[in-house]
Design an enzyme around this catalytic site. Structure first.
Site, PDB file in Angstrom:
ATOM      1  N   SER A 193       0.977  -1.314   0.027  1.00 49.41           N
ATOM      2  CA  SER A 193      -0.023   0.163   0.137  1.00 49.41           C
ATOM      3  C   SER A 193       0.958   1.384  -0.036  1.00 49.41           C
ATOM      4  CB  SER A 193      -1.009  -0.017   1.359  1.00 49.41           C
ATOM      5  OG  SER A 193      -1.804   0.937   0.762  1.00 49.41           O
ATOM      6  N   ASP A 347      -9.782  -4.102  -5.305  1.00 49.02           N
ATOM      7  CA  ASP A 347      -9.008  -3.125  -4.659  1.00 49.02           C
ATOM      8  C   ASP A 347      -9.010  -1.644  -5.484  1.00 49.02           C
ATOM      9  OD1 ASP A 347      -7.100  -1.572  -3.422  1.00 49.02           O
ATOM     10  OD2 ASP A 347      -5.019  -2.766  -3.857  1.00 49.02           O
ATOM     11  N   HIS A 377      -8.056  -4.969  -0.888  1.00 43.02           N
ATOM     12  CA  HIS A 377      -6.801  -4.237  -0.220  1.00 43.02           C
ATOM     13  C   HIS A 377      -6.986  -4.467   1.130  1.00 43.02           C
ATOM     14  CE1 HIS A 377      -4.168  -0.653  -0.422  1.00 43.02           C
ATOM     15  NE2 HIS A 377      -4.595  -0.709   0.837  1.00 43.02           N
TER      16      HIS A 377
END
Length: 407
Positions: A193, A347, A377
């Protein structure tokens, strides 16, 4: 005295119940759980718990008891840290930066591979503890020395602290590889991320550094590589999919970049993007660059709102390369090490990953791409979390291990 305590206890119970019911109803109505996600009930429970924690964090922040990010991270400590008897774990500090070193116990006659790891969490979630299990697994399965960087977070620390902390810790590690028994020719940078975004930024920052060992490869797990175009198909398709809804993502971005939340709408609609900038960089930021299968005919193409100069002036640092590695110069991109990119179908950052993949490939950088149709995610942080783990969490970890062992 007793009646007063009873009243306070009753009031507290009613408040807790009311907040819980409100969050449950709100998430039940707004959270989108795609059919491809395995264990939908489990993910709904986790989504509810996450948003309940965030809501209580906001309440405590309003009451000036505790900031929302601090409360969230306190509650995140309930995640299980699994002790691995085959890995030695040492907590260190590189100056003011806390780091955690994972070293395989088994003796070896030659230097090991090294892995620099930057955790995710949008500067709100995430810590050395929450990614402990994944780092321990990487150390054991790849027979590598893993250094996890505990960069400073919100609310006290804003842009560019995450980048500078990760960069400084990385340089410190690279200068001391022999101390940790690491082969200078076998260092991999890995992040998830925002941590994946840090990998991209740090790889670019180290281009041309002859005083440091060259990074062998970069592993970017659904990275964030821009905060400019919020109209990509994945933002439209997955805007309410756990665990990164669009509104929460842009809120985290604004808080980290010290942008007033009143400009969120302008950022979402592209009103802060100068026409000249979009004309120059749409070749890298537009959905036109995505593979056809990720561009649904039902999705609306990018339609930028009329340019708002005030919005631009308040948000212009989103156009800095330090916040958007995807717009770095071709000459810099072409010198980056080979990459392993992980994307998840469900995501919000899926298209960021795909656009950066094309950006690297267009400049001749070797890219290995791993796409998870059942991925969402944040699945990496749930790896090895017993009942909270998902099949995609295991698949992701195994894929990263396989790639690192193969280079």
């Amino acid at each position: 005295m007793i009646p007063l305590l009873e009243t306070l206890l009753t009031t507290g119970c009613v408040l807790c119940l009311g907040v819980s019911l409100w969050v449950f109803r709100e998430r039940l109505l707004t959270a989108d759980i795609p059919p491809a996600i395995s264990h939908p009930v489990k993910i709904r429970i986790l989504d509810f718990l996450m948003h309940l924690t965030i809501t209580w964090g906001h309440i405590f922040e309003k009451l000036r008891i505790c900031s929302m990010p601090r409360f969230v991270r306190f509650m995140q400590k309930t995640l299980t840290i699994k002790k691995n008897p085959e890995v030695v774990v040492t907590d260190l500090r590189f100056g003011t930066i806390p780091v955690r070193l994972f070293q395989p116990k088994a003796l070896t006659s030659s230097p090991r591979r090294g892995i620099l790891f930057y955790h995710g969490g949008g500067t709100v979630f995430g810590s050395l503890d929450s990614y402990h299990n994944l780092c321990s697994f990487l150390a054991r399965e790849t027979d590598s020395v893993v250094l996890s960087v505990g960069y400073r977070l919100l609310p006290e620390h804003h842009y560019p602290v995450v980048f500078t902390d990760c960069l400084n810790a990385s340089i410190h590690f690279l200068k001391a590889l022999k101390t940790y028994g690491v082969d200078p020719s076998k260092v991999v940078a890995c992040g998830e991320s925002i941590g994946g975004g840090m990998v991209a930024l740090i790889m670019q920052a180290l281009v041309g550094r002859t005083d440091l060992p060259q990074i062998r490869a970069q592993v970017l797990i659904y990275p964030t590589v821009q905060a400019i175009n919020f109209q990509l198909p994945s933002f439209q398709q997955n805007q309410n999919v756990p665990f990164l809804p669009l509104d929460f993502m842009i809120t985290c971005a604004c808080k980290y970049l010290a942008i007033d939340l009143s400009w969120k709408e302008a950022m979402l609609k592209g009103a802060c993007i100068p026409p000249g900038f979009w004309k120059k960089y749409r070749k890298w930021l537009s959905s036109d660059n995505l593979p056809r299968r990720f561009r649904s005919k039902l999705q609306q193409p990018e339609t930028l709102a009329p340019f708002n100069e005030a919005a631009y002036l308040e948000t212009k640092h989103i156009f800095d390369v330090e916040n958007a590695p995807i717009i770095a110069d071709d000459e810099v991109i072409a010198q980056l090490p080979e990459a392993f990119l992980v994307s998840c179908e469900m995501d919000i950052l899926r298209d960021d990953t795909l656009l950066y993949k094309k950006r690297l490939e267009d400049q001749g950088v070797r890219v290995t791409w791993y796409h998870m149709e059942d991925g969402f995610h944040g699945c990496a942080v749930l790896f090895d979390q017993k009942l909270f783990s998902f099949p995609c969490s295991v698949s992701l970890a195994n894929a990263v291990v396989s790639y690192i062992k193969g280079i």
